[in-house]
Design an enzyme around this catalytic site. Structure first.
Site, mmCIF file in Angstrom:
data_model
loop_
_atom_site.group_PDB
_atom_site.id
_atom_site.type_symbol
_atom_site.label_atom_id
_atom_site.label_comp_id
_atom_site.label_asym_id
_atom_site.label_seq_id
_atom_site.Cartn_x
_atom_site.Cartn_y
_atom_site.Cartn_z
ATOM 1 N N CYS A 61 0.881 -1.170 0.000
ATOM 2 C CA CYS A 61 0.000 0.000 0.000
ATOM 3 C C CYS A 61 0.919 1.221 0.000
ATOM 4 O O CYS A 61 2.039 1.133 -0.483
ATOM 5 C CB CYS A 61 -0.971 -0.028 1.187
ATOM 6 S SG CYS A 61 -0.197 0.122 2.806
ATOM 7 N N LYS A 62 0.470 2.328 0.538
ATOM 8 C CA LYS A 62 1.319 3.529 0.511
ATOM 9 C C LYS A 62 2.469 3.436 1.517
ATOM 10 O O LYS A 62 3.617 3.692 1.170
ATOM 11 C CB LYS A 62 0.489 4.786 0.759
ATOM 12 C CG LYS A 62 1.298 6.062 0.644
ATOM 13 C CD LYS A 62 0.433 7.296 0.750
ATOM 14 C CE LYS A 62 1.276 8.559 0.602
ATOM 15 N NZ LYS A 62 0.448 9.767 0.676
#
Length: 109
Positions: A61-62
């Site tokens: 994810c980020k």
């Protein structure tokens, strides 16, 4: 315990038999992602387990929070998954290759 790896522990290039699963939202994906990654937003994951390849998954994810949640869930389902600590931020900082879907240079948003 969530299986986790840092960017330093991820081979470059990625080995065969490893699939990247990106659990970010659509807008994040469009701005920049790892070429060849499978994109299934975190909230869609339970309904889309059948869309996952049977290879080991590197979940991203980020920054690593959503992917850690995804890995916890996937491991409970008997799926071989590892969280990338630092996520796309660390991927980009390590100057690993990315592509975009919006016609702009790839970036992490």
């Amino acid at each position: 315990m969530i299986p986790t790896v840092s960017i330093d522990g991820v081979p470059d290039p990625l080995p065969e038999g490893l699939t990247v699963l990106d659990v970010r939202e659509d807008i994040e994906w469009q701005h920049g992602h790892i070429e060849g990654a499978v994109h299934i937003p975190l909230m869609d994951l339970p309904q889309r387990l059948g869309d996952l390849p049977t290879t080991q998954l590197l979940v991203i994810c980020k920054v690593g929070g959503r992917s850690a949640q995804a890995v916890g869930y996937l491991v409970q389902q008997g799926i071989d998954a590892v969280n990338l600590e630092g996520g796309m931020i660390d991927w980009a900082d390590a100057q690993r290759p990315m592509v975009s879907e919006n016609g702009q240079p790839p970036k992490v948003v």
